[in-house]
Motif scaffolding. Sequence first.
Motif, PDB file in Angstrom:
ATOM      1  N   ARG A 257      89.368  18.210  77.921  1.00 21.78           N
ATOM      2  CA  ARG A 257      87.941  17.924  78.035  1.00 21.78           C
ATOM      3  C   ARG A 257      87.730  16.423  78.045  1.00 21.78           C
ATOM      4  O   ARG A 257      88.369  15.691  77.290  1.00 21.78           O
TER       5      ARG A 257
ATOM      6  N   TRP B 197      82.849  12.508  75.440  1.00 19.30           N
ATOM      7  CA  TRP B 197      81.429  12.520  75.756  1.00 19.30           C
ATOM      8  C   TRP B 197      81.020  11.298  76.560  1.00 19.30           C
ATOM      9  O   TRP B 197      80.234  11.400  77.514  1.00 19.30           O
TER      10      TRP B 197
ATOM     11  N   TRP C 106      82.090  11.696  80.193  1.00 17.35           N
ATOM     12  CA  TRP C 106      81.268  12.723  80.833  1.00 17.35           C
ATOM     13  C   TRP C 106      79.883  12.163  81.140  1.00 17.35           C
ATOM     14  O   TRP C 106      79.368  12.327  82.251  1.00 17.35           O
TER      15      TRP C 106
ATOM     16  N   HIS D 207      79.355  16.019  69.896  1.00 22.07           N
ATOM     17  CA  HIS D 207      80.283  15.757  70.992  1.00 22.07           C
ATOM     18  C   HIS D 207      81.542  15.039  70.530  1.00 22.07           C
ATOM     19  O   HIS D 207      82.174  14.314  71.290  1.00 22.07           O
TER      20      HIS D 207
ATOM     21  N   GLN E 127      77.462  22.113  71.959  1.00 20.23           N
ATOM     22  CA  GLN E 127      77.713  21.244  73.106  1.00 20.23           C
ATOM     23  C   GLN E 127      77.097  21.838  74.370  1.00 20.23           C
ATOM     24  O   GLN E 127      76.509  21.121  75.183  1.00 20.23           O
TER      25      GLN E 127
ATOM     26  N   SER F   7      73.766  20.697  76.923  1.00 17.10           N
ATOM     27  CA  SER F   7      73.728  20.699  78.384  1.00 17.10           C
ATOM     28  C   SER F   7      72.504  21.434  78.918  1.00 17.10           C
ATOM     29  O   SER F   7      71.997  21.114  79.983  1.00 17.10           O
TER      30      SER F   7
ATOM     31  N   ASN G 256      82.052  23.441  83.782  1.00 18.25           N
ATOM     32  CA  ASN G 256      83.367  23.067  83.258  1.00 18.25           C
ATOM     33  C   ASN G 256      84.055  22.038  84.147  1.00 18.25           C
ATOM     34  O   ASN G 256      84.786  21.186  83.663  1.00 18.25           O
TER      35      ASN G 256
ATOM     36  N   GLN H 228      83.166  18.686  83.072  1.00 16.70           N
ATOM     37  CA  GLN H 228      83.491  18.350  81.686  1.00 16.70           C
ATOM     38  C   GLN H 228      84.994  18.337  81.375  1.00 16.70           C
ATOM     39  O   GLN H 228      85.397  17.832  80.334  1.00 16.70           O
TER      40      GLN H 228
END
Length: 175
Positions: A17, A20, A23, A71, A91, A95, A169, A172
């Motif tokens: 992942r 944060w 992203w 996050h 999380q 979103s 996904n 992320q």
Amino acid sequence: EKRDPENKLYARMLRRRLDWESWRDAILTATGQIDLKMGGPASAISDFKNVRRSLYGASDRQDMNPMLRIHDFPDPAAHSAARTETATALQMLFSLNSPFLLAQADAFAARLEKEAGPELNARVTRAHAVLFQRPPTAKELAMATRFLTGRETDKKAWSEYAQALLASNETQFVD
């Protein structure tokens, strides 16, 4: 081929992942909103109107913003050799409900309209090109068509579609 977890190449290729900050910066870049100006004062990272790179985001050591905490943002008052990684419902709720992501979804939908015009397939194709650097699969195109047919000119529908892509996904996680 047998997968050997000790194989360093294999270990580097595992899905992970994005943190944060990466992203957030990727979303701002995709929407065309990111401010790449270098230097200057930090702004509150929790302010959804803040479009500077996350590197220039200020956080309070004494009272860390809950958005950062959910996050996996490291405690700024402590030394941390590695960041913990979690995947939680909070999380995903971020979103779905955060003013930041809602504003970026609106901006992304506007960018798609400006760059790809009114045609549904062109916009969906552009969305995938910008976010994922690939064309949509037949299934993705069919799902978008089902969702947007009859609402091709509805800005809210395009914003909802953009939000689903930004929260996916594929934005992320890195394979």
